[in-house]
Design a protein around this motif. Structure first.
Motif, PDB file in Angstrom:
ATOM      1  N   TYR A  88       1.144  -1.147  -0.131  1.00 29.10           N
ATOM      2  CA  TYR A  88      -0.071  -0.337   0.329  1.00 29.10           C
ATOM      3  C   TYR A  88       0.671   1.774  -0.112  1.00 29.10           C
ATOM      4  O   TYR A  88       2.184   1.260   0.441  1.00 29.10           O
ATOM      5  CB  TYR A  88      -0.430  -0.063   1.288  1.00 29.10           C
ATOM      6  N   ILE A  89      -0.120   2.605  -0.349  1.00 30.46           N
ATOM      7  CA  ILE A  89       1.007   3.126  -0.399  1.00 30.46           C
ATOM      8  C   ILE A  89      -0.172   4.349   0.235  1.00 30.46           C
ATOM      9  O   ILE A  89      -0.807   4.821   0.168  1.00 30.46           O
ATOM     10  CB  ILE A  89       1.192   4.383  -2.129  1.00 30.46           C
ATOM     11  N   TYR A  90       0.753   4.952   1.044  1.00 28.01           N
ATOM     12  CA  TYR A  90      -0.297   6.690   2.321  1.00 28.01           C
ATOM     13  C   TYR A  90       0.832   7.610   1.710  1.00 28.01           C
ATOM     14  O   TYR A  90       1.431   7.738   1.594  1.00 28.01           O
ATOM     15  CB  TYR A  90      -0.205   5.888   3.473  1.00 28.01           C
ATOM     16  N   VAL A  97      -5.789  15.412   5.253  1.00 30.06           N
ATOM     17  CA  VAL A  97      -6.569  13.810   4.377  1.00 30.06           C
ATOM     18  C   VAL A  97      -4.930  13.010   4.101  1.00 30.06           C
ATOM     19  O   VAL A  97      -4.079  13.460   3.797  1.00 30.06           O
ATOM     20  CB  VAL A  97      -6.701  14.813   2.755  1.00 30.06           C
ATOM     21  N   ALA A  98      -6.146  11.960   4.762  1.00 32.76           N
ATOM     22  CA  ALA A  98      -5.024  10.361   4.585  1.00 32.76           C
ATOM     23  C   ALA A  98      -5.713  10.068   3.532  1.00 32.76           C
ATOM     24  O   ALA A  98      -6.952   9.449   3.384  1.00 32.76           O
ATOM     25  CB  ALA A  98      -4.669  10.030   5.459  1.00 32.76           C
ATOM     26  N   LEU A  99      -4.547   9.068   2.662  1.00 33.34           N
ATOM     27  CA  LEU A  99      -4.732   8.293   0.898  1.00 33.34           C
ATOM     28  C   LEU A  99      -4.322   7.337   0.954  1.00 33.34           C
ATOM     29  O   LEU A  99      -3.205   7.128   1.432  1.00 33.34           O
ATOM     30  CB  LEU A  99      -5.075   9.149  -0.240  1.00 33.34           C
ATOM     31  N   THR A 100      -5.373   6.656   0.732  1.00 26.63           N
ATOM     32  CA  THR A 100      -4.510   4.878   0.736  1.00 26.63           C
ATOM     33  C   THR A 100      -4.757   4.333  -0.633  1.00 26.63           C
ATOM     34  O   THR A 100      -6.026   4.090  -1.177  1.00 26.63           O
ATOM     35  CB  THR A 100      -5.190   4.021   2.027  1.00 26.63           C
ATOM     36  N   CYS A 101      -3.405   4.256  -0.831  1.00 21.06           N
ATOM     37  CA  CYS A 101      -3.679   3.814  -2.358  1.00 21.06           C
ATOM     38  C   CYS A 101      -3.180   2.345  -2.714  1.00 21.06           C
ATOM     39  O   CYS A 101      -2.714   2.110  -1.685  1.00 21.06           O
ATOM     40  CB  CYS A 101      -2.588   4.457  -3.911  1.00 21.06           C
ATOM     41  N   ASP A 102      -3.840   1.674  -3.533  1.00 23.69           N
ATOM     42  CA  ASP A 102      -2.852   0.081  -3.851  1.00 23.69           C
ATOM     43  C   ASP A 102      -1.735   0.354  -4.706  1.00 23.69           C
ATOM     44  O   ASP A 102      -1.072   1.529  -5.027  1.00 23.69           O
ATOM     45  CB  ASP A 102      -3.739  -0.636  -4.711  1.00 23.69           C
ATOM     46  N   VAL A 122      -4.461   3.337  -7.566  1.00 20.32           N
ATOM     47  CA  VAL A 122      -5.706   2.911  -7.428  1.00 20.32           C
ATOM     48  C   VAL A 122      -6.298   3.603  -5.863  1.00 20.32           C
ATOM     49  O   VAL A 122      -5.547   2.522  -5.374  1.00 20.32           O
ATOM     50  CB  VAL A 122      -6.515   1.603  -7.506  1.00 20.32           C
ATOM     51  N   VAL A 123      -6.946   4.156  -5.351  1.00 19.16           N
ATOM     52  CA  VAL A 123      -7.377   5.158  -4.226  1.00 19.16           C
ATOM     53  C   VAL A 123      -8.032   4.333  -3.651  1.00 19.16           C
ATOM     54  O   VAL A 123      -9.338   3.756  -4.097  1.00 19.16           O
ATOM     55  CB  VAL A 123      -8.075   6.493  -4.250  1.00 19.16           C
TER      56      VAL A 123
END
Length: 259
Positions: free
Chosen positions: A35-37, A52-57, A61-62
């Motif tokens: 994962y990418i944070y 704002v925290a986003l978790t992406c693969d 993709v969010v």
């Protein structure tokens, strides 16, 4: 943006949150979960902003978006975010005030980005700023700060502050610029396994004279050694970073040339 280990472009990701002013101050990669944070801010203006925290693969993709209204903390300029050695995060930044100068803010968040504590560092009627920070294995934070006079002479001085995982100041190292109109700016900071601190700074000693200063502090903030070099001696005019190796420290920078 993702680039592979050969420098080839793989993908970009542009995220617009509610047509507000958006920015990023940090990126963390969890290789175990793939994962990418990314953590940043979304703001109506410079005084009211959200985490704002986003978790992406791994393909950008969010997967999840997490927002917290944190304007009451008083930030209006986040500078850097780092994950600690547990499950929390630190964010450093500043609060600007036209009449009383600016203050340094250090924010501790838990793994869900809930607020744990806020530490304000105010040198009273000064323009205070944080240029960066590092975290040791015990989750102590080392802030590379600068503080400037609000009135003439506009001298800017260096301050290194160690803060505990609970928000307590453990020690402060201060160094004043030699020239009353000069500046002593922290550029980069790093630590070794013995909790010795290494600071790369640039000092202005006259109108056109700039020197690179490297300082080593022990675990309680006392100077072990310092080295001051001119632009001619080191062959770069703009220092960029200091990094601790196994038995050495490494300085990097760049030089501007008319030739």
């Amino acid at each position: 943006m993702k680039v592979d280990d050969s420098g080839n472009h793989r993908w970009d990701k542009i995220i617009d949150i509610d047509s507000l002013y958006d920015g990023t101050v940090g990126l963390e990669i969890n290789n175990e979960e793939n994962y990418i944070y990314s953590v940043g801010y979304s703001a109506i203006n410079s005084l009211y902003w959200n985490y704002v925290a986003l978790t992406c693969d791994s393909n950008g993709v969010v997967i999840d978006t997490f927002t917290r209204n944190m304007s009451y903390i008083g930030f209006n300029k986040p500078v850097s975010i780092k994950k600690d050695h547990g499950n929390g995060y630190y964010i450093a930044g500043m609060l600007n005030n036209d009449s009383t100068g600016s203050d340094v803010k250090l924010v501790k968040l838990d793994s869900l980005f809930n607020l744990v504590w806020v530490k304000t560092i105010d040198y009273l009627m000064k323009q205070d700023a944080v240029r960066g920070f590092v975290i040791d294995g015990d989750n102590n934070v080392y802030l590379a700060n600068q503080t400037s006079n609000l009135s003439y002479p506009y001298r800017t001085n260096l301050k290194i502050v160690k803060v505990s995982p609970y928000g307590n100041i453990l020690w402060t190292y201060s160094k004043r610029a030699d020239w009353e109109h000069g500046s002593l700016l922290p550029i980069s900071i790093d630590i070794d396994t013995n909790k010795q601190t290494y600071i790369l700074a640039q000092e202005q000693k006259d109108t056109n004279d700039f020197f690179t200063l490297t300082i080593c502090l022990d675990s309680v903030g006392n100077v072990i050694w310092s080295k001051n070099t001119s632009e001619e001696e080191e062959n770069f005019t703009t220092p960029v970073s200091v990094n601790v190796g196994l038995n050495s420290i490494y300085l990097s920078g760049f030089s501007l040339s008319n030739s």
